[in-house]
Structure formats: C-alpha cells, structure tokens
Design a protein around this motif. Structure first.
Motif, PDB file in Angstrom:
ATOM      1  N   LEU A  83     -45.975 -39.369 -12.078  1.00  0.00           N
ATOM      2  CA  LEU A  83     -45.455 -38.284 -12.896  1.00  0.00           C
ATOM      3  C   LEU A  83     -44.556 -38.793 -14.010  1.00  0.00           C
ATOM      4  CD1 LEU A  83     -44.914 -34.919 -11.750  1.00  0.00           C
ATOM      5  CD2 LEU A  83     -43.091 -35.803 -13.125  1.00  0.00           C
TER       6      LEU A  83
ATOM      7  N   PHE B 234     -47.159 -39.220 -16.674  1.00  0.00           N
ATOM      8  CA  PHE B 234     -47.122 -37.808 -17.085  1.00  0.00           C
ATOM      9  C   PHE B 234     -48.188 -36.949 -16.440  1.00  0.00           C
ATOM     10  CE2 PHE B 234     -45.969 -40.429 -20.737  1.00  0.00           C
ATOM     11  CZ  PHE B 234     -44.689 -40.015 -20.966  1.00  0.00           C
ATOM     12  N   LEU B 235     -48.590 -37.253 -15.225  1.00  0.00           N
ATOM     13  CA  LEU B 235     -49.657 -36.436 -14.649  1.00  0.00           C
ATOM     14  C   LEU B 235     -49.093 -35.423 -13.660  1.00  0.00           C
ATOM     15  CD1 LEU B 235     -52.360 -39.151 -14.240  1.00  0.00           C
ATOM     16  CD2 LEU B 235     -52.111 -37.451 -15.998  1.00  0.00           C
ATOM     17  N   GLY B 236     -49.709 -34.245 -13.648  1.00  0.00           N
ATOM     18  CA  GLY B 236     -49.279 -33.188 -12.741  1.00  0.00           C
ATOM     19  C   GLY B 236     -48.053 -32.451 -13.230  1.00  0.00           C
ATOM     20  N   MET B 237     -47.888 -32.373 -14.557  1.00  0.00           N
ATOM     21  CA  MET B 237     -46.678 -31.759 -15.101  1.00  0.00           C
ATOM     22  C   MET B 237     -46.661 -30.240 -14.958  1.00  0.00           C
ATOM     23  SD  MET B 237     -44.540 -33.864 -16.437  1.00  0.00           S
ATOM     24  CE  MET B 237     -43.699 -32.770 -17.537  1.00  0.00           C
ATOM     25  N   CYS B 238     -47.826 -29.592 -15.086  1.00  0.00           N
ATOM     26  CA  CYS B 238     -47.843 -28.131 -15.148  1.00  0.00           C
ATOM     27  C   CYS B 238     -47.242 -27.531 -13.884  1.00  0.00           C
ATOM     28  CB  CYS B 238     -49.275 -27.610 -15.332  1.00  0.00           C
ATOM     29  SG  CYS B 238     -50.020 -28.205 -16.837  1.00  0.00           S
TER      30      CYS B 238
ATOM     31  N   ILE C  10     -43.436 -28.339 -13.272  1.00  0.00           N
ATOM     32  CA  ILE C  10     -42.395 -27.535 -13.907  1.00  0.00           C
ATOM     33  C   ILE C  10     -42.310 -26.143 -13.294  1.00  0.00           C
ATOM     34  CG2 ILE C  10     -41.769 -26.418 -16.078  1.00  0.00           C
ATOM     35  CD1 ILE C  10     -42.452 -28.943 -17.481  1.00  0.00           C
TER      36      ILE C  10
ATOM     37  N   PRO D 135     -37.769 -24.065 -19.454  1.00  0.00           N
ATOM     38  CA  PRO D 135     -38.516 -25.318 -19.641  1.00  0.00           C
ATOM     39  C   PRO D 135     -37.778 -26.374 -20.452  1.00  0.00           C
ATOM     40  CG  PRO D 135     -39.530 -23.498 -20.838  1.00  0.00           C
ATOM     41  CD  PRO D 135     -38.492 -22.902 -19.951  1.00  0.00           C
ATOM     42  N   GLY D 136     -36.995 -25.948 -21.445  1.00  0.00           N
ATOM     43  CA  GLY D 136     -36.316 -26.921 -22.303  1.00  0.00           C
ATOM     44  C   GLY D 136     -35.430 -27.858 -21.511  1.00  0.00           C
TER      45      GLY D 136
ATOM     46  N   LEU E  65     -37.275 -30.181 -19.068  1.00  0.00           N
ATOM     47  CA  LEU E  65     -37.883 -31.379 -19.652  1.00  0.00           C
ATOM     48  C   LEU E  65     -36.843 -32.458 -19.894  1.00  0.00           C
ATOM     49  CD1 LEU E  65     -40.478 -29.767 -21.972  1.00  0.00           C
ATOM     50  CD2 LEU E  65     -40.935 -31.586 -20.363  1.00  0.00           C
ATOM     51  N   ILE E  66     -35.653 -32.050 -20.322  1.00  0.00           N
ATOM     52  CA  ILE E  66     -34.620 -33.053 -20.575  1.00  0.00           C
ATOM     53  C   ILE E  66     -34.176 -33.698 -19.259  1.00  0.00           C
ATOM     54  CG2 ILE E  66     -32.249 -33.336 -21.398  1.00  0.00           C
ATOM     55  CD1 ILE E  66     -33.038 -31.449 -23.682  1.00  0.00           C
TER      56      ILE E  66
ATOM     57  N   ILE F  30     -36.113 -34.087 -16.663  1.00  0.00           N
ATOM     58  CA  ILE F  30     -37.191 -35.007 -16.293  1.00  0.00           C
ATOM     59  C   ILE F  30     -37.074 -36.300 -17.095  1.00  0.00           C
ATOM     60  CG2 ILE F  30     -39.684 -35.315 -16.099  1.00  0.00           C
ATOM     61  CD1 ILE F  30     -39.965 -32.308 -15.985  1.00  0.00           C
TER      62      ILE F  30
END
Lengths: 197, 214
Positions: A21, A25-29, A32, A173-174, A177-178, A180
């Motif tokens: 991940l 970057f896999l499996g992000m949807c 989150i 989400p903002g 992401l930060i 993460i």
C-alpha cells in the motif's frame, strides 16, 4: 528466470520495506473508505490476507501451467480477475457454511475484495518478477499482512484525528491522504534494511 | 443535447471530479505520477478504456442479466485493457515495461466500474461514451498536475526535457547558484500522498466558498 530470494527476507520485505500500500499504492480505495472504523479495518485486513495468499498460489499455478502451456499469456488479466472473483465467492459460501460467527465478522468484507486492486496487483507482480511457487505464497501472505498492518495503523490514527481541529476543506479524504503520506515516510525508514524489489 | 453534454463535462471535470470529490481510482494515480510521459500514456489508456467500456455496457444494458452484471462489466473492461496493453507493448515497449502492472490494474480502477454502474447502465450509448471520456479527462487533469510538480522538482525536467540547466531556469534565470539538486522525496511515494492531499484541500476550499455564495 526465478530470482533467488530467501523466503524469510521476501516476507519481511513485502510487509515492511516494499509495503504493497505505502510504496506501491495498491488497494487505496477501500483503504480510505474503510479505515474510519477500527473493527471493520481489522476484519477487512484479515480477509485481504486470506484471499491474497490463496489467489497468489492459484494464479501462479494457472499462469505457469495453463496459460504458458497454451501460449495464452495475453489473456492473463481476464483469467486472474475471474480466479479472484471465484475464490472470493467460494470462500464466502464456505465460511457461511462452516462458521456463521466468522461470516458475520469477515463475510461482509469479501465482496469488496474482488475489486481491491492490491489483490490483482500481487498476482501481476509475482508473474512479472517470475517468483517460484514458494516465493509467490510468501509474497502473497506478506503483502496481505502489510496491508492489514497499514490499515490498522491508519484507522487508529484517524480516531485521534477526528477530535482534532482540522480546516473544513481538509476534513475527510484530504487529511487522510496526508496521514498516509506521513506513514509512507515512516515506512521508508525500513528501506535501507532489505533490498528486494 | 449540447447543453446536456456540457453539463456532463462540467460535472466530470470539476464539480464531481473522480479524484477530488469521489476519491476513486487513486491507486494508479499515485504510482505513475513521478514522470509526465508515463502519466500521459497511462491516462490516455484509461480514457480509452473508460469511454469504450461505458459505450459497450450501455449498448448491452438490456441483454445483461442484472444478477451477473458486475462480472460481465469487469470482463468488458478487461477486454479493452488487454487491447491497450497489446498496443503499448507493440509500439512503446519501454513505457510498457516502466508502467509494469499498472496498465493491468486499470481493470480494478474504481472510476471505470463506477461510471459503468452509475451512468452507462441507465443512459443511451453516445452520452455514455461522452461521460466515460470526460470522466477519464477529469482524472487525467489531476494526474498531469501532480506529475508536473513531481517531475519538475524531482528531476528538474518536463516531459523528460531538462528545464533547469546549470542552475538556470530555461538557461536564463539563475535560481540555483550552487547547481540544481533533485528533490528526492518528490520521486518517492510519500510526496504523491502529500500533493494529492493538498490538491483535494484546495479544490474543496474553493467549492465550499462557492457554495456559501450561492
């Protein structure tokens, strides 16, 4: 050409240094959307570990023994996704029959997993990197475990952030992401230890 | 008709942008964006797949039984992804190798499935095609923006062309007297998360202001 990598090293690498991940970057949807709740995150993480291990073994066998034999390598995307969908479906029925309690905890997350790109990604990675069957199994399990670790950590952090005064535009989400991004930086600290790609 | 097409375009490019607002399909958005060339090819592939899978799903919507529609949609998407993969391998083998598994992962990109499910299943074919193409374009816009910043700061180049030579921007203005040193973090995964987070923040703030006014 199968690369010579000690399975133990591969296991550690897939959990920490090249976390599926945080570095691929896999499996992000689902990462989150599900990480709002610690319990659900744990359930989904366990389901990912199980499905990833099984599908990487089956997809390894299907690719190396069926697709290569019939020279149908270009069909691998379709075949991999069908295998994943079938495994998820069967697992769902099996768990429902064997243990209704486990089904309540794990079963509801299974349908989500078919469209989790980490699962397909692992199958594609082990085919591109020419892993052997043992390496594939270890890599599948390790990547699942890495994903579980990452989503659990994020869910725990998000619990704290909920109470923090975050600017209105950054909420949801903002800020996730930060967070993460910061986690990915923390995991980068492991990167000097093992050199496995 | 034209008005409807414009509304769809505006929604997909801005007010309902797949990445900013719906937070869909960001896996690949982040993985390929440290390089503008790869990003362009990847998004072009995605636009093609989204457009045509939307068209196909819309054409077949009365034939596909509701119960198995998910798997059929996935197969339709996989079919177009295989076409993209084969074309890239034949004509752009280097980029195909650099993108690795991410082309195949277009299949599980939630944008495509989302559009097929939410739009193509209930609209006529040509409008669905347009919806797919503009959704893909909305995705491409955000990716290009992120890739532009990451490549510029990380490699000091745009589309592989160095723009900072001997510490001078375009060879004219001296901005790095000691010579340009690539910002390594921009090439690593964390920067992608930070940039996307910041972009979502900016986009949301603008939209919130807009809402307050109206």
């Amino acid at each position: 050409m199968t690369p010579t990598i000690d399975p133990l090293i591969l296991l550690l690498a897939s959990i920490f240094t090249s976390n599926i991940l945080l570095s691929n970057f896999l499996g992000m949807c689902s990462f989150i959307s599900i990480s709002k709740d610690l319990k659900a995150a744990h359930g989904l993480g366990l389901a990912v570990i199980v499905v990833m291990t099984i599908t990487s073994i089956i997809n390894w066998a299907v690719y190396n023994h069926i697709l290569v034999f019939f020279e149908l390598e270009y069909l691998r995307y379709i075949v991999f996704i069908i295998v994943i969908a079938a495994v998820v479906q069967m697992l769902e029925m099996l768990i429902e029959r064997i243990s209704p309690a486990l089904y309540m905890g794990l079963g509801i997350f299974l349908p989500l997993i078919t469209v989790n790109c980490a699962i397909l990604g692992v199958s594609l990675f082990l085919q591109i990197r020419n892993y052997s069957i043992e390496q594939s199994a270890v890599y599948g399990f390790g990547s699942g475990a890495g994903w579980w670790l990452a989503i659990l950590a994020l869910a725990a952090i998000r619990k704290k952030v909920d109470a923090a005064p975050v600017p209105a535009g950054l909420k949801g989400p903002g800020i996730t992401l930060i967070i993460i991004g910061l986690m990915a930086m923390a995991f980068m600290g492991f990167s000097g230890m093992l050199n496995v790609q | 008709m034209v008005g409807k097409l414009l509304t769809i375009s505006k929604e997909n490019l801005w007010t309902n942008n797949p990445i900013f607002i719906q937070i869909l399909g960001i896996c690949s958005a982040l993985a390929v964006t440290n390089n503008l060339i790869n990003t362009t090819i990847m998004s072009a592939g995605l636009i093609f797949v989204t457009g045509f899978s939307n068209l196909t799903v819309s054409l077949l919507k009365h034939i596909i039984p509701r119960k198995v529609r998910m798997i059929i949609q996935t197969l339709i998407i996989a079919f177009y992804v295989i076409i993209v993969d084969l074309i890239l391998r034949a004509f752009l083998p280097d980029i195909s190798r650099a993108l690795g598994p991410y082309i195949g992962l277009i299949i599980t990109n939630c944008i495509i499935m989302g559009r097929a499910e939410a739009f193509a299943g209930s609209h006529p074919p040509l409008i669905s095609l347009w919806d797919g193409l503009t959704s893909g374009a909305g995705y491409m816009g955000v990716l290009m923006l992120i890739a532009f910043i990451r490549e510029l700061l990380g490699y000091g180049s745009i589309f592989g062309m160095p723009v900072i030579l001997e510490g001078k921007l375009f060879g004219l203005w001296l901005i790095f007297p000691e010579g340009f040193q690539g910002w390594i973090i921009m090439l690593m995964p964390p920067s992608a998360f930070f940039l996307l987070g910041i972009f979502i923040w900016i986009a949301k703030t603008i939209m919130l202001k807009h809402k307050d006014k109206s």
